[in-house]
Write a protein that holds these residues in place. Structure first.
Motif, short mmCIF file in Angstrom:
data_model
loop_
_atom_site.label_atom_id
_atom_site.label_comp_id
_atom_site.label_asym_id
_atom_site.label_seq_id
_atom_site.Cartn_x
_atom_site.Cartn_y
_atom_site.Cartn_z
N ALA A 1 3.40 -22.04 -42.13
CA ALA A 1 4.27 -21.73 -43.27
C ALA A 1 4.10 -20.27 -43.68
O ALA A 1 5.08 -19.56 -43.93
N ALA A 2 2.85 -19.82 -43.75
CA ALA A 2 2.58 -18.44 -44.14
C ALA A 2 3.16 -17.46 -43.13
O ALA A 2 3.72 -16.42 -43.51
N ALA A 3 3.07 -17.79 -41.85
CA ALA A 3 3.60 -16.90 -40.81
C ALA A 3 5.12 -16.81 -40.90
O ALA A 3 5.70 -15.72 -40.78
N ALA A 4 5.77 -17.96 -41.13
CA ALA A 4 7.23 -17.97 -41.24
C ALA A 4 7.70 -17.17 -42.44
O ALA A 4 8.65 -16.38 -42.36
N VAL A 5 7.03 -17.36 -43.58
CA VAL A 5 7.41 -16.63 -44.79
C VAL A 5 7.19 -15.13 -44.59
O VAL A 5 8.00 -14.30 -45.03
N ALA A 6 6.12 -14.76 -43.91
CA ALA A 6 5.84 -13.35 -43.66
C ALA A 6 6.93 -12.72 -42.79
O ALA A 6 7.37 -11.59 -43.05
#
Length: 207
Positions: A176-181
């Protein structure tokens, strides 16, 4: 009004089942997901029930879990969505999948349900996107999340809330963090929370 039935599964059939409660057989309409979750006859089980009273009939709709029942109530409050169509949606998409599709504006996912065309899918997205957060399996932007982000810059706060929303929808925090980044890098510093969630869901969708 009947809110719950506990008894023996008597006769399952496409679109519902007969539930035997102390010798009385209740005809209950169910989604395919609920039917799959019920025990094999004649085992004992329970169903949460939504009772719909019409001029010509009293119809029972059964659910294996509260989340599905709550989504049924929400869906049938939308113009053009009756109980039969709501069950079709819930047979095709789990509550979590519904939340993802609505937040991402994914008309294609919603249109997989029999009877849901492009126009109705757009209406569902338009009317329900802002209400997903209050639903089971929806992205709940809890007070604790907001408090934890109180000292963050606006862009960082939106990023933190977007990651929290995606994890509540079932994604693992690292992905999730990678996608948002990735979305934040493409969209720039001014990207708001809704854009971050919507685009990240598209980024995470299977290809």
């Amino acid at each position: 009004m009947i809110g719950k039935l506990t008894g023996k599964l008597d006769t399952p059939f496409e679109g519902g089942c007969i539930f035997d409660v102390n010798g009385v057989g209740y005809l209950v309409a169910c989604s395919a997901r609920t039917l799959a979750a019920l025990p094999q006859p004649p085992a004992t089980g329970s169903l949460l029930v939504e009772t719909v009273v019409r001029e010509d009939a009293i119809i029972l709709y059964g659910f294996a879990e509260a989340a599905e029942r709550d989504w049924f109530r929400l869906l049938t409050g939308i113009q053009g969505v009756g109980p039969k169509l709501a069950l079709a949606l819930l047979s095709t998409l789990s509550p979590a999948d519904l939340a993802r599709a609505l937040m991402a504006g994914d008309k294609g996912a919603l249109s997989r349900a029999p009877g849901v065309g492009a126009k109705l899918a757009i209406r569902l997205i338009s009317e329900l996107r802002e209400r997903v957060g209050a639903m089971p399996t929806g992205p709940a932007f809890a007070a604790g999340v907001a408090a934890a982000a109180v000292d963050l810059a606006p862009g960082d706060r939106a990023t933190a809330d977007a990651i929290s929303a995606l994890t509540n929808l079932g994604w693992k925090r690292p992905e999730a963090a990678a996608a948002v980044a990735r979305v934040a890098e493409r969209a720039g510093e001014g990207a708001g929370l809704e854009i971050l969630i919507r685009e990240a869901l598209k980024d995470l969708a299977p290809r």
